[in-house]
Motif scaffolding. Structure first.
Motif, PDB file in Angstrom:
ATOM      1  N   LEU A 196       0.825  -1.209   0.000  1.00 28.54           N
ATOM      2  CA  LEU A 196       0.000   0.000   0.000  1.00 28.54           C
ATOM      3  C   LEU A 196       0.859   1.260   0.000  1.00 28.54           C
ATOM      4  O   LEU A 196       1.816   1.366   0.764  1.00 28.54           O
ATOM      5  N   LEU A 197       0.501   2.202  -0.871  1.00 27.23           N
ATOM      6  CA  LEU A 197       1.064   3.552  -0.850  1.00 27.23           C
ATOM      7  C   LEU A 197      -0.051   4.515  -0.474  1.00 27.23           C
ATOM      8  O   LEU A 197      -1.076   4.577  -1.144  1.00 27.23           O
ATOM      9  N   VAL A 198       0.135   5.259   0.607  1.00 26.62           N
ATOM     10  CA  VAL A 198      -0.816   6.297   1.008  1.00 26.62           C
ATOM     11  C   VAL A 198      -0.229   7.640   0.594  1.00 26.62           C
ATOM     12  O   VAL A 198       0.843   8.033   1.065  1.00 26.62           O
ATOM     13  N   LEU A 199      -0.921   8.340  -0.300  1.00 23.31           N
ATOM     14  CA  LEU A 199      -0.501   9.667  -0.717  1.00 23.31           C
ATOM     15  C   LEU A 199      -1.275  10.696   0.111  1.00 23.31           C
ATOM     16  O   LEU A 199      -2.488  10.853  -0.061  1.00 23.31           O
ATOM     17  N   ILE A 201      -1.837  11.327   9.854  1.00 24.61           N
ATOM     18  CA  ILE A 201      -2.484  10.398   8.930  1.00 24.61           C
ATOM     19  C   ILE A 201      -2.259   8.954   9.386  1.00 24.61           C
ATOM     20  O   ILE A 201      -3.176   8.117   9.353  1.00 24.61           O
ATOM     21  N   LYS A 202      -1.059   8.647   9.820  1.00 26.10           N
ATOM     22  CA  LYS A 202      -0.779   7.298  10.326  1.00 26.10           C
ATOM     23  C   LYS A 202      -1.702   6.955  11.487  1.00 26.10           C
ATOM     24  O   LYS A 202      -2.198   5.826  11.586  1.00 26.10           O
ATOM     25  N   THR A 254      -1.778  -0.916  12.317  1.00 32.98           N
ATOM     26  CA  THR A 254      -2.529  -2.153  12.561  1.00 32.98           C
ATOM     27  C   THR A 254      -2.699  -2.995  11.297  1.00 32.98           C
ATOM     28  O   THR A 254      -3.212  -4.110  11.371  1.00 32.98           O
ATOM     29  N   LEU A 255      -2.272  -2.476  10.160  1.00 30.11           N
ATOM     30  CA  LEU A 255      -2.503  -3.174   8.888  1.00 30.11           C
ATOM     31  C   LEU A 255      -1.634  -4.412   8.755  1.00 30.11           C
ATOM     32  O   LEU A 255      -0.457  -4.405   9.117  1.00 30.11           O
ATOM     33  N   GLY A 292       3.657  -3.863   8.219  1.00 30.03           N
ATOM     34  CA  GLY A 292       4.321  -2.744   8.862  1.00 30.03           C
ATOM     35  C   GLY A 292       4.831  -1.735   7.844  1.00 30.03           C
ATOM     36  O   GLY A 292       4.736  -1.929   6.629  1.00 30.03           O
ATOM     37  N   GLU A 293       5.359  -0.643   8.350  1.00 30.59           N
ATOM     38  CA  GLU A 293       5.896   0.399   7.482  1.00 30.59           C
ATOM     39  C   GLU A 293       7.158  -0.099   6.792  1.00 30.59           C
ATOM     40  O   GLU A 293       8.070  -0.602   7.442  1.00 30.59           O
TER      41      GLU A 293
END
Length: 207
Positions: free
Chosen positions: A139-142, A157-158, A165-166, A202-203
């Protein structure tokens, strides 16, 4: 005398081998991998504008996406076909019809929006992330509209979207359409994630 002859033949073998490698290994460059990813986000989050900007197209007079559109992006390391789904109220209920075959997800957020709009975005995000067809996809969150005063930052945003939790790898990129490099930076991270054989959660910081 014999040693000189042996040395001469050794040099000759090396020369022939080097020539053979140059001739045999010469050819077209390696084929870059191609990925199909989804681009999601509620209406007016800026999906179409960001994709047009990173692809080098004009951002003037961009119309809201109805249904879906496909943008082919070319990078040094790979090709990314982005299937952008419309974010309107009458389109979002049908998002899951387009999930098949996706290899990654981009989710665009208007970080300057009011609380009600942010809650709607979070609701649609949770619904998409919970769909079994998208299990484990990177996943990329812009985090868009960072140039607007009061826009929520990366840490906010996080927290709001509970990214920690993803059960997948994810990256967050603050960006704005006025700064193409900020969008490219996000795709560089995302492409590294798509190309990585690692799968987990995780990140993603191996960049």
């Amino acid at each position: 005398m014999c040693e000189n002859i042996q040395l001469m033949f050794a040099v000759l073998r090396i020369s022939i081998y080097s020539l053979f490698r140059r001739l045999c290994c010469k050819g077209p460059p390696p084929v870059r991998p191609n990925f199909t990813v989804l681009c999601l986000g509620i209406g007016k989050s800026g999906k179409s504008t960001l994709l047009a900007k990173v692809s080098g197209e004009s951002t003037d007079e961009i119309e809201p996406t109805v249904g879906f559109s496909i943008k082919a992006l070319m990078f040094d390391e790979c090709f990314v076909d982005v299937k952008e789904l419309g974010g309107g109220d009458n389109v979002r209920p049908y998002w899951d019809r387009y999930y098949t075959g996706a290899q990654g997800i981009i989710y665009v957020i208007d970080c300057s929006s009011d609380e009600e709009t942010m809650e709607k975005s979070k609701k649609e995000f949770d619904k998409a992330m919970g769909n079994h067809q998208l299990d484990g996809l990177p996943l990329l969150v812009l985090a868009n509209y960072q140039d607007v005063p009061g826009a929520r930052n990366e840490s906010q945003i996080k927290q709001i979207f509970e990214l920690e939790t993803l059960d997948r790898f994810w990256v967050v990129q603050p960006c704005t359409a006025s700064d193409k490099s900020s969008i490219e930076k996000g795709f560089n991270k995302f492409n590294s994630l798509l190309l990585s054989p690692a799968r987990g959660k995780g990140e993603f910081d191996q960049i």
